[in-house]
Write an enzyme that holds these catalytic residues in place. Structure first.
Site, short mmCIF file in Angstrom:
data_model
loop_
_atom_site.label_atom_id
_atom_site.label_comp_id
_atom_site.label_asym_id
_atom_site.label_seq_id
_atom_site.Cartn_x
_atom_site.Cartn_y
_atom_site.Cartn_z
N LYS A 4 -62.66 65.78 66.32
CA LYS A 4 -62.21 67.80 66.44
C LYS A 4 -63.64 67.94 67.00
O LYS A 4 -64.96 67.99 68.11
CB LYS A 4 -62.36 68.60 64.78
P1 NAD Z 1 -53.18 78.68 69.66
O1 NAD Z 1 -54.39 79.95 70.01
O2 NAD Z 1 -52.05 79.27 70.12
O3 NAD Z 1 -51.95 80.45 68.37
C1 NAD Z 1 -53.35 81.91 67.31
C2 NAD Z 1 -52.15 82.93 66.90
O4 NAD Z 1 -53.00 83.60 66.07
C3 NAD Z 1 -52.17 83.84 68.51
O5 NAD Z 1 -51.31 83.93 68.21
C4 NAD Z 1 -53.80 84.46 67.76
O6 NAD Z 1 -53.65 85.56 68.56
C5 NAD Z 1 -52.78 84.35 66.53
N1 NAD Z 1 -54.33 84.76 65.14
C6 NAD Z 1 -55.93 85.11 65.26
N2 NAD Z 1 -55.93 85.66 64.37
C7 NAD Z 1 -54.80 86.05 63.55
C8 NAD Z 1 -55.58 86.71 62.71
N3 NAD Z 1 -56.53 86.86 62.23
N4 NAD Z 1 -54.76 87.40 61.63
C9 NAD Z 1 -53.01 86.47 62.46
N5 NAD Z 1 -52.72 85.95 63.43
C10 NAD Z 1 -53.82 86.15 64.20
O7 NAD Z 1 -52.93 78.27 68.40
P2 NAD Z 1 -52.40 77.39 68.05
O8 NAD Z 1 -52.28 76.03 68.43
O9 NAD Z 1 -51.47 77.64 68.23
O10 NAD Z 1 -52.78 76.48 66.54
C11 NAD Z 1 -52.74 77.71 65.03
C12 NAD Z 1 -53.01 76.74 64.28
O11 NAD Z 1 -52.04 75.76 64.11
C13 NAD Z 1 -54.78 76.13 64.02
O12 NAD Z 1 -54.96 76.82 62.29
C14 NAD Z 1 -54.52 74.82 64.43
O13 NAD Z 1 -55.60 73.67 64.40
C15 NAD Z 1 -53.57 73.75 64.36
N6 NAD Z 1 -53.12 73.52 64.59
C16 NAD Z 1 -52.89 73.41 66.53
C17 NAD Z 1 -51.77 71.50 67.18
C18 NAD Z 1 -51.68 72.62 67.95
O14 NAD Z 1 -50.17 71.51 68.98
N7 NAD Z 1 -51.72 73.01 69.24
C19 NAD Z 1 -51.42 71.06 66.20
C20 NAD Z 1 -51.52 71.07 64.97
C21 NAD Z 1 -52.47 72.39 64.32
#
Ligand code: NAD
Length: 472
Positions: free
Chosen positions: A103
């Site tokens: 990561k």
């Molecule tokens: P992203 O940046 O696209 O979205 C995150 C969202 O969460 C945003 O809309 C942001 O405004 C919101 N957010 C931030 N702080 C917040 C809070 N305190 N309360 C409520 N909402 C809040 O990120 P993502 O890629 O969707 O990732 C989200 C989660 O999924 C993370 O834990 C990441 O590790 C996990 N994840 C992502 C992927 C991927 O393919 N992108 C894969 C596996 C896991």
């Protein structure tokens, strides 16, 4: 009580590993993080040199390359990156993608910089990692995570190719790229799509659904989503438009909105893009203390933003009977114990959000094979199907049998699978198979009472076999 993200993941690991007979020392070898590289670099921006701190952590190299996203957030720190890297190891083992866990993260508020500045920062960060082989198609392959997306992956890929002009597999140095830069159809939606497939698989067995105190199908289920970013948006969008779920609340950075009749996910998404938050969304009630909505009545709770949002302080108040961890680590190990005692079913992160790495694997394979999936087979498949349809219609005419194939059937049957269909099929298959491997442990072992422990048992077992087979 486990404090810190790594300690929380480790506590969950130990709970499962303690039920296994791994032999002396292997448990610790699997658990520990192999290495974390910290880099500080300067970029001249707005007339001054700005110093940024980034990390790339390699948790396990029992398989290579290692794989894991790059996160951009001010809160990024070594402990978080190491915890996320360890989850990648377990996740890859669970869904049988041939990678170790890694990561990366950069301490930055991506919204504080414009696009050109972000490109300079990303390219410089990538340069620092590439020159140490911490981005490399054979050794370490990043992907998007919170705060990054296709755009950043395209910059990283281009940076690698500039520095390695003779590496014919250069594009495979990173996944989650845009289609026109070596990406794959269906990668952007993949993690949210995987959450949908995971829920569909869970709801296929009424016995499991009843264990969560629910009944029936996904149709009409009340869903609360935290974080309408890449993962949360796609999960909510597909669940609403394809499975009939009612999204009753959406929690974002600036607060939460709720409406018992359901929110239009696409409209809320647009509203956030235009206004920077959910506040002011018409026809819904706004709650400034967004996290309070985690405790609201619903059937399914989908935390899809940050780690540690369900903790010892609020776990007892969570009313959702079913939680699916779309984010990494949203439930702390202390909260997990409280939820288990309450009988809440938690579909764990290492399974629930594995759709992203699964489709990243397909993208990596596509890059290494230098050909789009379906390119060789699609028309041949269509031609064979056409033969059958023609023959059926000929028979019907020859025997004067008054039936005909519906045009809907014909158009669906005659269409050969393109890349998107193949990616979705591969993802669905992966999510189904992984759930069944977890379920088997969950349902057959008396000492395993929850899906998370079962998932760890499966993942740890596979990693242990890999170490045993090749030695250390
Ligand atoms: P992203 O940046 O696209 O979205 C995150 C969202 O969460 C945003 O809309 C942001 O405004 C919101 N957010 C931030 N702080 C917040 C809070 N305190 N309360 C409520 N909402 C809040 O990120 P993502 O890629 O969707 O990732 C989200 C989660 O999924 C993370 O834990 C990441 O590790 C996990 N994840 C992502 C992927 C991927 O393919 N992108 C894969 C596996 C896991």
């Amino acid at each position: 009580m486990a404090t810190g993200f790594s300690a929380s993941v480790d506590a969950m690991f130990e709970r499962a590993a303690g039920l296994m007979d791994l032999g002396p020392g292997l448990q610790e070898k699997i658990r520990v993080c192999n290495a974390t590289y910290t880099v500080r670099f300067g970029v001249r921006l707005r007339g001054a040199i700005h110093t940024f701190t980034g990390y790339r952590s390699v948790h396990s190299e029992h398989m290579e390359p290692v794989k894991g996203g790059i996160r951009y957030a001010l809160s990024v720190n070594q402990d978080e990156v190491e915890a996320l890297a360890s989850l990648m190891t377990y996740k890859c083992a669970l869904v049988e993608v041939p990678y170790g866990g890694s990561k990366g993260g950069l301490c930055i508020d991506p919204r504080a910089w414009d696009e050109h500045e972000l490109e300079l920062i990303t390219r410089r960060f990538a340069y620092e990692l590439i020159k140490r082989d911490m981005i490399n198609p054979a050794q370490n392959v990043p992907a998007p995570d919170m705060g990054t997306g296709e755009r950043e992956m395209a910059w990283i890929s281009d940076q690698y190719q500039r520095m390695n002009t003779t590496d014919i597999n250069g594009r495979a140095c990173v996944t989650g790229k845009p289609l026109n830069a070596g990406g794959i159809a269906g990668r952007v939606e993949a993690t949210g799509r995987g959450v949908q497939y995971a829920l569909r698989e869970f709801f296929r067995t009424s016995e499991d659904v009843a264990e969560a105190g629910l009944s029936g199908t996904l149709d009409g289920k009340r869903v609360i989503v935290q974080g309408l970013g890449n993962v949360g948006f796609h999960a909510a969008h597909f669940l609403q438009t394809e499975d009939g779920c009612r999204i009753t609340a959406i929690i974002e950075r600036d607060g939460a909105i709720h409406s018992p009749g359901g929110l239009d996910v696409d409209a809320v998404h647009l509203h956030i893009q235009e206004n920077g938050g959910v506040k002011g969304f018409p026809g819904a009630t706004f709650e400034p203390d967004g996290a309070a909505l985690l405790e609201a009545e619903c059937d399914i709770l989908i935390p899809a933003a940050l780690e540690g949002v369900i903790h010892a302080g609020n776990a007892a108040n969570i009313k959702a009977p079913l939680i699916i961890e779309a984010a990494n680590g949203p439930v702390t190990s202390d909260a997990d114990a409280i939820l288990r005692d309450k009988g809440t079913i938690v579909i764990p992160d290492m399974y629930a959000n594995a759709g992203g790495v699964t489709v990243s694997y397909f993208e990596w394979v596509k890059n290494l094979s230098h050909i789009r999936f379906g390119r060789m087979q699609r028309r041949a498949e269509e031609a064979r199907h056409q033969l059958l349809v023609d023959e059926l219609e000929r028979l019907s005419r020859a025997r004067d049998v008054p039936w005909e194939l519906s045009s809907d059937f014909k158009s669906q049957y005659l269409r050969g699978a393109g890349e998107l269909e193949l990616v979705r099929s591969g993802l669905d298959d992966t999510m189904r198979a992984a759930f069944q491997s977890i379920r088997e442990v969950w349902r057959t072992r008396d000492d395993v009472s929850d899906l998370r422990t079962a998932a760890f048992v499966v993942a740890i077992g596979r990693i242990a076999s890999s170490y045993r087979a090749k030695g250390l």
